[in-house]
Scaffold this motif. Sequence first.
Motif, PDB file in Angstrom:
ATOM      1  N   PHE A 213       0.821  -1.214   0.000  1.00 19.66           N
ATOM      2  CA  PHE A 213       0.000   0.000   0.000  1.00 19.66           C
ATOM      3  C   PHE A 213       0.859   1.269   0.000  1.00 19.66           C
ATOM      4  N   SER A 214       1.958   1.244   0.744  1.00 18.35           N
ATOM      5  CA  SER A 214       2.793   2.444   0.852  1.00 18.35           C
ATOM      6  C   SER A 214       3.802   2.564  -0.281  1.00 18.35           C
ATOM      7  N   LYS A 215       4.114   1.433  -0.956  1.00 16.95           N
ATOM      8  CA  LYS A 215       5.063   1.361  -2.077  1.00 16.95           C
ATOM      9  C   LYS A 215       6.519   1.558  -1.671  1.00 16.95           C
ATOM     10  N   LYS A 216       6.773   2.165  -0.512  1.00 21.73           N
ATOM     11  CA  LYS A 216       8.158   2.368  -0.063  1.00 21.73           C
ATOM     12  C   LYS A 216       8.250   2.103   1.433  1.00 21.73           C
ATOM     13  N   TRP A 217       9.417   1.627   1.858  1.00 25.14           N
ATOM     14  CA  TRP A 217       9.705   1.475   3.285  1.00 25.14           C
ATOM     15  C   TRP A 217      11.171   1.784   3.508  1.00 25.14           C
ATOM     16  N   GLU A 218      11.470   2.529   4.552  1.00 23.27           N
ATOM     17  CA  GLU A 218      12.855   2.847   4.880  1.00 23.27           C
ATOM     18  C   GLU A 218      13.078   2.639   6.367  1.00 23.27           C
ATOM     19  N   GLY A 219      14.186   2.038   6.718  1.00 25.50           N
ATOM     20  CA  GLY A 219      14.495   1.793   8.117  1.00 25.50           C
ATOM     21  C   GLY A 219      15.782   1.007   8.246  1.00 25.50           C
ATOM     22  N   LYS A 220      16.116   0.661   9.472  1.00 27.49           N
ATOM     23  CA  LYS A 220      17.353  -0.057   9.757  1.00 27.49           C
ATOM     24  C   LYS A 220      17.044  -1.529  10.004  1.00 27.49           C
ATOM     25  N   LEU A 221      17.781  -2.425   9.319  1.00 30.21           N
ATOM     26  CA  LEU A 221      17.591  -3.856   9.478  1.00 30.21           C
ATOM     27  C   LEU A 221      18.930  -4.543   9.747  1.00 30.21           C
ATOM     28  N   LEU A 222      18.833  -5.722  10.326  1.00 32.21           N
ATOM     29  CA  LEU A 222      20.008  -6.542  10.612  1.00 32.21           C
ATOM     30  C   LEU A 222      20.076  -7.669   9.577  1.00 32.21           C
ATOM     31  N   PHE A 223      21.239  -7.820   8.937  1.00 37.05           N
ATOM     32  CA  PHE A 223      21.428  -8.812   7.879  1.00 37.05           C
ATOM     33  C   PHE A 223      22.513  -9.814   8.277  1.00 37.05           C
ATOM     34  N   GLU A 224      22.578 -10.906   7.512  1.00 40.26           N
ATOM     35  CA  GLU A 224      23.549 -11.955   7.802  1.00 40.26           C
ATOM     36  C   GLU A 224      24.237 -12.404   6.516  1.00 40.26           C
ATOM     37  N   ARG A 225      25.574 -12.516   6.560  1.00 38.06           N
ATOM     38  CA  ARG A 225      26.342 -12.936   5.396  1.00 38.06           C
ATOM     39  C   ARG A 225      26.386 -14.460   5.266  1.00 38.06           C
ATOM     40  N   LYS A 226      26.996 -14.919   4.207  1.00 36.61           N
ATOM     41  CA  LYS A 226      27.191 -16.354   3.986  1.00 36.61           C
ATOM     42  C   LYS A 226      27.984 -16.973   5.132  1.00 36.61           C
ATOM     43  N   THR A 227      28.901 -16.216   5.713  1.00 40.52           N
ATOM     44  CA  THR A 227      29.755 -16.708   6.798  1.00 40.52           C
ATOM     45  C   THR A 227      29.083 -16.617   8.163  1.00 40.52           C
TER      46      THR A 227
END
Length: 444
Positions: A213-227
């Motif tokens: 509905f909003s088409k956009k979202w911005e914020g801080k997320l935590l990601f994980e690498r292959k390692t």
Amino acid sequence: MIAMHNLDISGLISRPDLSREDLLDYIDTFPALLWRIEIARSRIEFLNSQHIAGLGDRTGLFMKSPEFRTLMVLPEDLHFLEGFMEAMKEAKAAECIFRIRDHEGAVRWLKLVGWTHPKDLRYYMGHLLDVSGRAEAIKSIIEKDAELQLMIELADNPVIILDFDTKQVVSQNMAASRLFLYSPDEFRNLFLQDLYHRGMTNMVHRLLNEIIFSKKWEGKLLFERKTNSVFTAETSTRFLIFRERRLLRVSLTNITASEPRQEKRKGRGKDQGGHKALLGQDLLARLDGLSDMDSILRVMLDHQLPNFSFDAILFSDIHARKNRVYVYAAGQPFASMACGEMYSYEGTVAQDIERFKLDYLIVDETLDSIKAIDWALFIPKGIRSYFAKPFYQRGVLRSVMILCSLHPKTFLNEGLSEYSILFEPFQRAVQAWRSAQRCSRMKA
């Protein structure tokens, strides 16, 4: 064209001061060709006098003559129109969009809509209108989204395109491959859940529900690498449509973690410590400025632990001398519970903790419990196991944080160091809530 006095409008006049002539004038000037067909006799029994751009004074002929339609409609769009005409013969509601060429050779987009009269199935009615303006706007949006797809390789920061429906990676630029440590071939076999840290699961699910509905979202997320090393990033997410395919464009900036090679050098133990610190700092930042308990608990519910996910979180506000405990909750199992619901202190988790001087309490299976609160609160909500941590103020037990699961034996003693990620953020948030409560009472 058929004169409009043949049209029965007796049931359409809703205002006593609106004359038959006024309504007929409104219909005749409506910016679309309005028509009604008597299906059994295959005849048009009503047309208004509206002219459609590209058809001009032959607009009415479009509904009457198959030869004229074939002459005007672009050959590759004729099957759309033929499908509509078949539906009309069978008295089925239908619509189609097609293109024609006007006398100057320009392409125009027309929309044809038809339906049966709900009270008289002998008649099929509808309208024909020019939708060229809207078609060009849609075309412009699609072209811009296609440019975004093509430009990801030109972006300096990591950018990933995912199929919104399957959540599988469609493409990514080299910056994304370098960041996540996957080869391009490996990357395209990944799904969204392979990229973000599992502690972000609830937040990502909420993002996906809202972005349509909003088409956009911005914020801080935590990601994980292959390692398995982790990092946080400012994440700009955009929902787009390209060639009738729903896509998600994810752009990462302000990446705040050590480089992969440095993390590897630090060793496993230190890396895990840094990981926990990062999760705790992120949660503190998200809770900063919040003093409403509902908001506090929702943020904490979204901030799932790496290895021990929970379905709900409770805050027990303890008033032992008054024999009262006020309970606040977030999570689907407690969706129907009132905010600050009151229970007797006798038989509560808090009483058990204080009586036996426990640092924490883990209940593996509520169905095996003999505590009154388990049968009064947890079991009716489907909670099968929980972890409870007490917090003291001037030596007095004032707060208990309870992580709840719909499954038995979710929480282990070995997970204490991970549960501790939540302790300081929870304690600070409760202090902010208590301060806000005091201010509110003073003003009252």
